[in-house]
Design a protein around this motif. Structure first.
Motif, short mmCIF file in Angstrom:
data_model
loop_
_atom_site.label_atom_id
_atom_site.label_comp_id
_atom_site.label_asym_id
_atom_site.label_seq_id
_atom_site.Cartn_x
_atom_site.Cartn_y
_atom_site.Cartn_z
N THR A 65 19.07 42.16 -19.36
CA THR A 65 19.95 40.99 -19.23
C THR A 65 20.71 40.77 -20.54
OG1 THR A 65 18.40 40.00 -17.69
CG2 THR A 65 20.04 38.55 -18.63
N LYS A 66 20.01 40.91 -21.64
CA LYS A 66 20.65 40.74 -22.96
C LYS A 66 21.77 41.77 -23.12
CE LYS A 66 19.74 40.99 -27.97
NZ LYS A 66 21.00 41.66 -28.29
N SER A 67 21.51 43.02 -22.72
CA SER A 67 22.55 44.04 -22.92
C SER A 67 23.76 43.78 -22.02
CB SER A 67 21.99 45.45 -22.71
OG SER A 67 21.83 45.71 -21.35
N LEU A 68 23.53 43.19 -20.85
CA LEU A 68 24.65 42.77 -19.99
C LEU A 68 25.48 41.70 -20.69
CD1 LEU A 68 23.48 42.03 -16.31
CD2 LEU A 68 25.20 43.68 -17.03
N LEU A 69 24.77 40.66 -21.15
CA LEU A 69 25.47 39.51 -21.75
C LEU A 69 26.17 39.87 -23.06
CD1 LEU A 69 22.90 36.69 -20.95
CD2 LEU A 69 25.26 36.78 -20.17
N ASP A 70 25.63 40.87 -23.76
CA ASP A 70 26.28 41.27 -25.02
C ASP A 70 27.64 41.91 -24.80
OD1 ASP A 70 24.57 40.21 -26.90
OD2 ASP A 70 23.24 41.95 -26.93
N LYS A 71 27.95 42.21 -23.52
CA LYS A 71 29.27 42.80 -23.22
C LYS A 71 30.28 41.72 -22.82
CE LYS A 71 27.22 47.12 -21.73
NZ LYS A 71 26.71 47.92 -20.62
N LEU A 72 29.82 40.46 -22.79
CA LEU A 72 30.64 39.39 -22.19
C LEU A 72 31.24 38.42 -23.21
CD1 LEU A 72 31.51 37.97 -19.48
CD2 LEU A 72 29.46 36.57 -19.74
#
Length: 470
Positions: free
Chosen positions: A74-81
């Protein structure tokens, strides 16, 4: 382009070149927009070629796969946003000065407070760093810079940048209003939110974000309380390499003028009411054929924005907006961000629940979100499950309630509306505290009379004109 139009454009070009208040990028963007307008490239939609998009193009929200439960994923997803709020609007229609985003919505918190609290809690929960970008206009820039100082201690990076500032065009001779001696703000306008893409690039913010490994921007109006980060949508776009996604939601009779998505020449495209031939307007407004409308919650790939802006490929439909300034008829040419969908690769719509569209455009909307119909937690405004009807009550408040200050004065406390179907208020009406409204309620004060609804009154399926009717 006709010879007369070419001459107009040449005269305009030389007048604009001597305007010192705006950058070279803004000058060329403006001239580009005007020359497109003069060349009459407005696309007329051929009605017979319109097709209803399939579920592949407008994806039903409940078919999106669940987000992995793993916190690291989830963190790696959000780090792209990146979250970007359109913050160029003033609160003038609601009787407020300054940016609309600083109107208090609930529990003393403004739109901006709620947005910051939401992103802060995401960053804290997952240890990520989702930044917030605010696209201001020249109208909201200075106030916003002062307002965001109060968030200096929060764990969220806030960037601001300005959208373009274009000169209003005098209709008579097609020259810029500022070169006619209109030196104040009235000479200028922000050219609609379609300008978000070039402005993001021209401000240098786009390259900064790309260098930080950001991939997607979630763009939404700052007054839409339903526009919160959604991991399922972000995950879907990354998995399927969709460069652009527009959130749409089922249309009700209140949304008949909203733009809708269609399939046209093999591509997904936004259809706005202004593009509809007169004889088809009623068909466009019906909720049988066009069942969805654009919420203006948009998810866009940052690399794709850079590619298309550099290629000058984003030629969105031009929206002419005639105005009058101190008796002079002027024209504003604007574009909308939703119209860019057809230029992106693998663009889709997602048909989201109505809860993701909760705009506050008027005091009647404020009544909804301040009532017991909603609660607020961690910056999220959540609908009360005690209301069984999926639709919100329809509320019409008279002009006495238009300004936020007046609206707040006329309610000792916001009535309970969990079981309300519709409310219509007109005249000099004042509400006491702990009033309960149910069913269909009309409160219409007789002309010249003040009507006070007493504390604790319960109005169910009633029409009230005077104290005797309560």
């Amino acid at each position: 382009m006709a010879a007369a139009d070419t001459e107009k454009l040449n005269n305009l070009r030389s007048a604009v070149s001597s305007l010192t208040q705006i950058s070279e990028n803004e000058k060329s963007g403006f001239i580009n927009l005007v020359s497109r307008y003069l060349s009459g490239e407005a696309e007329h939609v051929e009605w017979s070629k319109i097709q209803t998009p399939t579920d592949k193009i407008v994806v039903p929200y409940d078919t999106l796969s669940a987000v992995p439960e793993d916190a690291a994923e989830t963190k790696s997803l959000l780090d792209k946003l990146v979250v970007l709020k359109l913050n160029g609007g003033l609160g003038t229609t609601m009787g407020c000065t300054g940016p609309k985003s600083v109107i208090e919505v609930r529990n003393g918190l403004t739109f901006l407070d709620l947005i910051v609290i939401q992103i802060e809690s995401l960053n804290k929960k997952y240890g990520c760093s989702v930044p917030l970008l605010l696209m201001n206009s020249f109208n909201t820039h200075e106030d916003t810079q002062k307002i965001i100082e109060k968030y200096a201690g929060s764990n969220i990076e806030i960037h601001t940048f300005n959208q373009s500032q274009y000169p209003r065009l005098v209709v008579d001779d097609f020259l810029p209003l500022p070169s006619k001696g209109e030196t104040g703000k009235d000479g200028w306008y922000p050219p609609g939110h379609g300008d978000v893409f070039p402005s993001l690039m021209n401000s240098g913010k786009l390259d900064t974000l790309l260098s930080q490994g950001k991939e997607y921007v979630f763009v939404a109006n700052s007054d839409n309380l339903g526009a919160v980060v959604d991991l399922k949508i972000l995950n879907h776009l990354i998995q399927n390499k969709n460069e652009y996604c527009m959130e749409v939601t089922p249309k009700t009779l209140a949304d008949v003028k909203g733009g809708t998505l269609i399939s046209y020449d093999g591509k997904v495209q936004l259809l706005e009411i202004a593009q509809v031939p007169d004889q088809h307007v009623n068909e466009f407004k019906s909720i049988e054929k066009f069942k969805i409308f654009n919420t203006n919650n948009l998810w866009v790939n940052l690399n794709a924005i850079k590619r298309l802006v550099q290629a000058d490929a984003l030629k969105m439909e031009i929206i002419p907006n005639p105005k009058e300034v101190n008796g002079v008829k002027v024209l504003q040419l604007e574009t909308a961000a939703g119209a860019a969908i057809k230029f992106y690769d693998n663009a889709i719509g997602i048909n989201v629940p109505r809860s993701r569209f909760l705009p506050v455009k008027a005091s009647s909307d404020l009544l909804l979100v301040q009532s017991d119909l909603y609660t607020e937690k961690d910056g999220y405004v959540i609908r009360n499950p005690a209301r069984t009807d999926p639709a919100n009550p329809s509320i019409e408040l008279g002009p006495e309630f238009k300004k936020v200050g007046e609206f707040l004065k006329r309610f000792k406390s916001i009535p309970s509306i969990i079981e309300l179907d519709s409310l219509k208020v007109s005249g000099d009406v004042w509400f006491g505290s702990n009033v309960v409204l149910k069913g269909k309620v009309v409160v219409a004060a007789n002309s010249g009379e003040k009507l006070e609804i007493p504390d604790g009154a319960v109005l169910q399926n009633k029409e009230v004109h005077g104290a005797g009717d309560i």
